[in-house]
Design an enzyme around this catalytic site. Sequence first.
Site, PDB file in Angstrom:
ATOM      1  N   CYS A   1      14.602 -54.396  32.235  1.00 18.06           N
ATOM      2  CA  CYS A   1      13.849 -53.129  32.234  1.00 18.06           C
ATOM      3  C   CYS A   1      12.949 -53.023  33.465  1.00 18.06           C
ATOM      4  O   CYS A   1      12.678 -51.928  33.954  1.00 18.06           O
ATOM      5  CB  CYS A   1      13.042 -52.973  30.954  1.00 18.06           C
ATOM      6  SG  CYS A   1      11.880 -54.320  30.647  1.00 18.06           S
TER       7      CYS A   1
ATOM      8  N   HIS B   1       7.455 -54.702  28.179  1.00 14.80           N
ATOM      9  CA  HIS B   1       8.582 -53.841  28.507  1.00 14.80           C
ATOM     10  C   HIS B   1       8.143 -52.865  29.597  1.00 14.80           C
ATOM     11  O   HIS B   1       6.958 -52.544  29.709  1.00 14.80           O
ATOM     12  CB  HIS B   1       8.987 -53.091  27.227  1.00 14.80           C
ATOM     13  CG  HIS B   1      10.170 -52.206  27.374  1.00 14.80           C
ATOM     14  ND1 HIS B   1      11.395 -52.654  27.824  1.00 14.80           N
ATOM     15  CD2 HIS B   1      10.320 -50.869  27.111  1.00 14.80           C
ATOM     16  CE1 HIS B   1      12.255 -51.646  27.823  1.00 14.80           C
ATOM     17  NE2 HIS B   1      11.624 -50.555  27.409  1.00 14.80           N
TER      18      HIS B   1
END
Length: 370
Positions: free
Chosen positions: A48, A317
């Site tokens: 990510c 994330h």
Amino acid sequence: MEILMTVSKFASICTMGANASALEKEIGPEQFPVNEHYFGLVNFGNTCYCNSVLQALYFCRPFREKVLAYKSQPRKKENLLTCLADLFHSIATQKKKVGVIPPKKFITRLRKENELFDNYMQQDAHEFLNYLLNTIADILQEERKQEKQNGRLRNGDVDNEDNNSTPDPTWVHEIFQGTLTNETRCLTCETISSKDEDFLDLSVDVEQNTSITHCLRGFSNTETLCSEYKYYCEECRSKQEAHKRMKVKKLPLILALHLKRFKYMDQLHRYTKLSYRVVFPLELRLFNTSGDATNPDRMYDLVAVVVHCGSGPNRGHYIAIVKSHDFWLLFDDDIVEKIDAQAIEEFYGLTSDISKNSESGYILFYQSRD
């Protein structure tokens, strides 16, 4: 097991398709920008950090245009830039308006070229951005050097170019490079000496309940050099007390700002996240420019933000929010959603103290209006 995996993949593809069609309906056929595509990127195991930066860069139009132009040039040996150009071209030439693309070739090349990214651990998005821009610049400079050498050989000129000469700036530099000037003023003779330093992005310290403008002003605060830190003045020919400050001498076309949200805590023996609330406006003007700065009143518009979600550098994330034409989109790996401009406020950070789980702006991309 095989059947379960197939069912799982099928369910995942169906979900992606549902997300894509929902986005297309929300934007509407009449409002959907001509020749624009909104494609999520598949996550290949904690990638990510890479996906969010790639989406941000794709929506920095000058950068996208240069990468696509590179793709149209004669075929070159595979490197990180050719893989990026293939990925951008794949997105830009899709028949569908929205969907999902696996950036497998790019990720494979990235892991092959740099062992830092050759694992399935969470990496730092800013480190990746830095590595990517510098690698692309190196590739372009090396290709230009080879072209010059080949040209000289064809012309029968065997003299080598001066290896110590400064390489010509590439389009990476034309887009992202700015110049800082470090001004030091001797408090005895008032002589000012300055030293220039180029940058592709600016890393700024963050403070609680402030704005990016405040952080940038802090970046240029005057520092007094005294005691054992006295400055050697060439004019006085001795160490003297002095004032030192950093100013922006050349403003880049795209200003990339890295918010230093990860701080090493001695008592914890590890880095922790500063989830401080830092407001970043949709429009920005820099006030800490030097007296000889070119175009000091340049106005910038926010075009993309890489957001860190979580409580620490190795946990969490990354997502990206980008501006495309007149609306904002959120890219969360393979998921793409339209969001209101007001929703950007959710990514400023928290008013409470450190070590909180937060979704906060980490890298800001501002594009100049001229």
